[in-house]
Design a protein around this motif. Sequence first.
Motif, PDB file in Angstrom:
ATOM      1  N   SER A  61       0.829  -1.213   0.000  1.00 18.52           N
ATOM      2  CA  SER A  61       0.000   0.000   0.000  1.00 18.52           C
ATOM      3  C   SER A  61       0.855   1.251   0.000  1.00 18.52           C
ATOM      4  CB  SER A  61      -0.933   0.015   1.212  1.00 18.52           C
ATOM      5  OG  SER A  61      -1.781  -1.107   1.191  1.00 18.52           O
ATOM      6  N   GLN A 105      -7.556   0.136  -0.328  1.00 16.44           N
ATOM      7  CA  GLN A 105      -7.734  -1.121   0.388  1.00 16.44           C
ATOM      8  C   GLN A 105      -8.886  -1.038   1.385  1.00 16.44           C
ATOM      9  OE1 GLN A 105      -4.134  -2.246   2.440  1.00 16.44           O
ATOM     10  NE2 GLN A 105      -4.847  -4.316   2.823  1.00 16.44           N
ATOM     11  N   ASP A 185      -5.658  -1.587  -4.898  1.00 18.40           N
ATOM     12  CA  ASP A 185      -5.099  -2.160  -3.675  1.00 18.40           C
ATOM     13  C   ASP A 185      -6.125  -3.104  -3.060  1.00 18.40           C
ATOM     14  OD1 ASP A 185      -3.531  -2.676  -1.504  1.00 18.40           O
ATOM     15  OD2 ASP A 185      -3.443  -0.614  -0.768  1.00 18.40           O
TER      16      ASP A 185
ATOM     17  N   GLY B 160      -2.983  -2.446   6.267  1.00 16.28           N
ATOM     18  CA  GLY B 160      -4.346  -2.973   6.311  1.00 16.28           C
ATOM     19  C   GLY B 160      -4.429  -4.286   7.089  1.00 16.28           C
TER      20      GLY B 160
HETATM   21 MG   LIG Z   1      -1.982  -2.760   2.214  1.00 14.64          MG
END
Ligand SMILES: [Mg+2]
Lengths: 331, 332
Positions: A61, A105, A185, B160
């Motif tokens: 990312s 994302q 993403d 994430g």
């Molecule tokens: Mg990521």
Amino acid sequence: MKDGALLQVENLTKAFPLGRSLADALRGRPQRALQALGGVSLSVNRGETLGVVGESGCGKSTLARCLVRLYEPDCGAVRFEGKDVLGLTGEARRSYHRRVQMVFQDPYASLNPRLSVGDALAEALTVHRIVEPSATRDRVGALLDLVHLPRDAADRYPHEFSGGQRQRVGIARALAVEPSVIIADEPVSALDVSVQAQVVNLFLELQDRLGLSLVFITHDLRLVRHVSHRLAVMYLGKVVETGDTEAVFTAPRHPYTRALIAAVPQVDPHQRSTREAVRGELPSPIAPPPGCPFHPRCPIAEPRCRTEVPALDRRHGGWPVACHLAGAPST
Amino acid sequence: MTERPQPILEVRDLRVRFATSRGEVRAVDGVNLALAPGDTLGLVGESGSGKSVTLRAILRLLRSNATTTGEARWRGQDLLAMPEKRLRALRGREIAMIFQEPMSALNPVIPIGVQIAESLQAHTALDAAGRRRRAIELLDLVGIPSAAQRLAGYPHEFSGGMRQRAMIAIALAAEPKLLLADEPTTALDVTIQDQILKLLLRLSRELGMAMVLVTHDLGVVAETCERVSVMYAGRVVETGPVDRVFTAPGHAYTDALLRSMPHGGVARAPLRPIPGLPPRLDRPLQGCPFTPRCAYAEGRCGAEAPPFAPVAPGQEAACWASDRLARREVPA
Ligand SMILES: [Mg+2]
Ligand SMILES: Nc1ncnc2c1ncn2[C@@H]1O[C@H](COP(=O)(O)OP(=O)(O)OP(=O)(O)O)[C@@H](O)[C@H]1O
Ligand SMILES: Nc1ncnc2c1ncn2[C@@H]1O[C@H](COP(=O)(O)OP(=O)(O)OP(=O)(O)O)[C@@H](O)[C@H]1O
Ligand code: SF4
Ligand SMILES: [Mg+2]
């Protein structure tokens, strides 16, 4: 410039300073940093899909955010159609932002909760003057069709959707401005297999029709094999192997790539837990190991792996790989 | 049916309606679930089919435009009817939830370490030093390297997948008896996913933690769960042992879902999604909700709702075509 390379990344680095405790500051300890990208090079051709895979936290990312200039990289270059991107200003910068779009994302965090989906899409269309104001409504409807959301979704707010529906809103927003490149993403990670298939087919179709280029970041190896022409495997902020997708899957050259591919889960319940995953201590970008970043977990590491950093190069022919022990490609 | 131990969670006829400016949306429409200690139940189904709303309804974590009816009995007591105060004492301690979108559950302005410590403070007797040690241990367990240095980090400074794992650490802090896990590994690569799933399975075996695992990854269900329930348009349309449901589905929707997976076939060939869209939830549904998209649909499907009926030992499905699926017998 490589033939046909639309987007080119050279030796990109990005570090984040770590919060320093007062005690550390008083003792005069140096400010520590987290090296998220440690010199990433890759290129994307026109109409091509480049798959980017790698462990959680390896910098995917961060790379994507540097490409769309949400983060300013510390060093390195990004070129679009041969022109330096990091120095763009004014109209040129705006045009780049339209032509290179990102699907985030985390759709929950990237959508404005106070804008209805229709208004959010209309805003993108107006800012970049994509259609006449009178045609906006129709275009919003068409975008929702594309991502298989019902047309009445236009009147709804982000919180009224399920996770997968929100993810598709993010995709519609990226598609709205008719970009040349989409940096996606984990664009389908929250979608069930059927909707995932619809969205993936949509990407493939737009690619054939409009020559769209895709950087497809995902941890789903089955999917990446399916959609990408070429593959870049990242480990701890670096690309460790990159090449033609089928070739890499058939005969991976880096031990990390081999472990990744061996760990793909099986749908057949009878094949449970026969697979091998990467073992050993997890690497930390705060204290990256010396030598080859993979050596603490590598099953074939030799003494020099602990001291010498392997460069990403073609070694004995074949595609680029960063491993001292990579032999000639075995196909 | 085989002898099954007493359930600790029993959800009966759960219904959730949302009042919206466009009318009423029936997101969950008569869901039944039962879990005994140590049970692992997979919950799968198309995007928007009501999986997250079902989990949130059990803990009464829905937005104020929701109306919930039915029962969710936790050790005999109805979670939907008990006073808010009593429920708050159970939430996070006996029953923990992992949310689908970490940013919706984490507080953006509080460091991760403090958020874990808060959960420990609320649900354990540990002192401050003990909480710090345990917080590091938990981050380590979910595979976050340099855990001690990460405690001071804010959610936006985590990747994430790391945010998702931080949330798992918070959920596991109190060693709950029931874990409602909504897509807990979607943002994770296979190796870390494997580590997390093994951790959850170990807790389920060693502490008898029961678990509802919502995921769209059928591979994860196959690896982790004993039983699976399949949702469509707010209803459970099939339920049974994973090895049965995935090899001999009893509902045409399950069958279609299994067939839309990428099987490592021809590269870049189109996948085979289920055609059409799921039905609108703001209109009454007649017959089987899957009819307009179903390759096996016959005359009565659109008119008469199929009963939820046994198709094999421990496996039930609501589909008129159950016995035609294996033979791939499509009406002319
Ligand atoms: Mg990521
Ligand atoms: N804004 C930030 N401030 C500080 N650290 C950051 C920031 N953004 C990312 N990082 C750190 O950089 C590293 C790489 O993060 P990144 O989000 O790029 O990983 P990723 O490969 O996308 O992982 P995932 O698969 O989990 O999404 C992580 O250790 C993360 O904590
Ligand atoms: N607050 C709300 N107001 C109105 N409708 C809502 C609300 N929350 C959810 N819905 C609707 O309820 C339905 C079920 O949503 P839910 O989040 O349970 O789906 P899901 O099965 O978890 O899907 P996904 O796999 O995409 O996460 C969806 O159609 C959604 O649009
Ligand atoms: S360079 Fe050495 S440690 Fe690194 S992957 Fe190759 S063999 Fe393993
Ligand atoms: Mg959901």
